[in-house]
Design a protein around this motif. Sequence first.
Motif, short mmCIF file in Angstrom:
data_model
loop_
_atom_site.label_atom_id
_atom_site.label_comp_id
_atom_site.label_asym_id
_atom_site.label_seq_id
_atom_site.Cartn_x
_atom_site.Cartn_y
_atom_site.Cartn_z
N LYS A 1 29.57 31.20 39.54
CA LYS A 1 30.02 30.85 38.18
C LYS A 1 31.29 31.59 37.75
O LYS A 1 31.33 32.22 36.69
N GLU A 2 32.30 31.60 38.59
CA GLU A 2 33.61 32.18 38.26
C GLU A 2 33.59 33.69 38.03
O GLU A 2 34.48 34.25 37.41
N THR A 3 32.57 34.39 38.52
CA THR A 3 32.52 35.84 38.33
C THR A 3 33.21 36.60 39.46
O THR A 3 33.45 37.80 39.34
N ILE A 4 33.53 35.90 40.55
CA ILE A 4 34.14 36.54 41.70
C ILE A 4 35.46 35.85 42.02
O ILE A 4 35.50 34.63 42.19
N PRO A 5 36.55 36.62 42.10
CA PRO A 5 37.85 36.02 42.43
C PRO A 5 37.82 35.31 43.80
O PRO A 5 37.11 35.74 44.72
N ASN A 6 38.60 34.27 43.92
CA ASN A 6 38.59 33.41 45.10
C ASN A 6 38.88 34.16 46.41
O ASN A 6 38.29 33.86 47.44
N ARG A 7 39.77 35.13 46.38
CA ARG A 7 40.13 35.80 47.64
C ARG A 7 38.94 36.54 48.24
O ARG A 7 38.80 36.63 49.45
N TYR A 8 38.04 37.07 47.38
CA TYR A 8 36.86 37.78 47.89
C TYR A 8 35.83 36.80 48.45
O TYR A 8 35.15 37.12 49.43
N ILE A 9 35.74 35.64 47.85
CA ILE A 9 34.85 34.61 48.40
C ILE A 9 35.36 34.19 49.77
O ILE A 9 34.58 34.04 50.72
N ALA A 10 36.67 34.00 49.89
CA ALA A 10 37.26 33.64 51.18
C ALA A 10 36.98 34.72 52.23
O ALA A 10 36.60 34.42 53.37
N LEU A 11 37.14 35.99 51.85
CA LEU A 11 36.85 37.09 52.77
C LEU A 11 35.39 37.07 53.20
O LEU A 11 35.07 37.28 54.38
N PHE A 12 34.50 36.82 52.26
CA PHE A 12 33.07 36.77 52.58
C PHE A 12 32.77 35.64 53.55
O PHE A 12 32.07 35.83 54.55
N ILE A 13 33.29 34.46 53.28
CA ILE A 13 33.02 33.31 54.15
C ILE A 13 33.51 33.57 55.57
O ILE A 13 32.80 33.33 56.54
N LYS A 14 34.73 34.09 55.68
CA LYS A 14 35.29 34.31 57.01
C LYS A 14 34.66 35.51 57.72
O LYS A 14 34.67 35.57 58.95
N GLY A 15 34.10 36.46 56.98
CA GLY A 15 33.51 37.64 57.61
C GLY A 15 32.00 37.67 57.59
O GLY A 15 31.40 38.65 58.03
N LYS A 16 31.36 36.60 57.10
CA LYS A 16 29.92 36.67 56.83
C LYS A 16 29.05 36.92 58.06
O LYS A 16 28.03 37.59 57.96
N GLU A 17 29.45 36.45 59.23
CA GLU A 17 28.64 36.72 60.43
C GLU A 17 28.55 38.22 60.68
O GLU A 17 27.48 38.75 60.95
N ILE A 18 29.67 38.89 60.58
CA ILE A 18 29.70 40.34 60.79
C ILE A 18 29.02 41.05 59.63
O ILE A 18 28.22 41.96 59.83
N ILE A 19 29.31 40.62 58.41
CA ILE A 19 28.75 41.27 57.22
C ILE A 19 27.23 41.17 57.21
O ILE A 19 26.53 42.16 56.99
N LEU A 20 26.70 39.98 57.42
CA LEU A 20 25.26 39.77 57.31
C LEU A 20 24.47 40.39 58.46
O LEU A 20 23.27 40.64 58.34
N GLU A 21 25.15 40.66 59.56
CA GLU A 21 24.49 41.31 60.69
C GLU A 21 24.06 42.73 60.32
O GLU A 21 23.00 43.20 60.71
N ASN A 22 24.90 43.42 59.56
CA ASN A 22 24.62 44.79 59.14
C ASN A 22 25.33 45.05 57.82
O ASN A 22 26.38 45.68 57.79
N PRO A 23 24.78 44.55 56.71
CA PRO A 23 25.51 44.52 55.44
C PRO A 23 26.01 45.86 54.92
O PRO A 23 27.17 45.97 54.55
N PHE A 24 25.16 46.87 54.89
CA PHE A 24 25.56 48.09 54.20
C PHE A 24 26.80 48.75 54.82
O PHE A 24 27.76 49.04 54.11
N PRO A 25 26.84 48.99 56.13
CA PRO A 25 28.07 49.58 56.69
C PRO A 25 29.30 48.70 56.49
O PRO A 25 30.39 49.21 56.27
N GLU A 26 29.12 47.39 56.54
CA GLU A 26 30.26 46.49 56.36
C GLU A 26 30.76 46.50 54.92
O GLU A 26 31.93 46.25 54.67
N ILE A 27 29.88 46.77 53.99
CA ILE A 27 30.29 46.85 52.59
C ILE A 27 31.09 48.14 52.37
O ILE A 27 32.12 48.15 51.70
N VAL A 28 30.63 49.22 52.97
CA VAL A 28 31.28 50.51 52.78
C VAL A 28 32.55 50.65 53.62
O VAL A 28 33.58 51.10 53.12
N LYS A 29 32.48 50.28 54.89
CA LYS A 29 33.64 50.39 55.80
C LYS A 29 33.79 49.07 56.54
O LYS A 29 33.30 48.93 57.66
N PRO A 30 34.46 48.10 55.93
CA PRO A 30 34.53 46.76 56.53
C PRO A 30 35.34 46.71 57.82
O PRO A 30 36.45 47.21 57.89
#
Length: 196
Positions: A54-83
């Motif tokens: 609902k427009e709470t997240i800027p588009n560039r971060y959504i794009a980053l999430f979509i393109k990096g989601k395989e890596i991010i979702l495999e181990n979320p916490f370290p990827e959030i802290v040190k992507p």
Amino acid sequence: WKSFFSSKWEEAFGKTENELSKVIQVYDILTEVITPREIIAFINEFVSIKQITKETIPNRYIALFIKGKEIILENPFPEIVKPSYLKGLDYLYQNDENLPKYITSLVYQIPPENAVQIIYTRQLNDALSNGNFEKAKLISQAPEFLEILDSILHEITMVGNAIITLNEINLNLEHSDKKHIEIWDNLFEKSKNLSF
């Protein structure tokens, strides 16, 4: 391909330039093989996420999430802290203080305004209670670390583990700032009630 991307983007979102160049930049650098099918799939996923956020997240971060989601979702916490998924965009986002907040929000589907606080609080409490030095050291790199630590001190039950862990990650008085001293004083007070 950029013209095709822009036309499909316009079909999905109407005529808008809201961060489109940044979305295209993310897509360009993080996509190995660009095809019309891949572009359409990316934009379709983008539409789905936009409806949820609902427009709470800027588009560039959504794009980053979509393109990096395989890596991010495999181990979320370290990827959030040190992507590690940023690859060629590292120079743009490695010091972006909003990145952890928005990626956390997308991973856990929680509002961005308290996303980082929620995830770090839980993870830090767990790390200190269990003496997990690696996790605590990772969290200590967050800009909000001292505030988060201060907010969970009253919840810590394994004071000995917390003291050893904080000492190991060098939460020391070398800077002698007031917050560091308060934290160690609070832990000292809690430790007085322990039976050895």
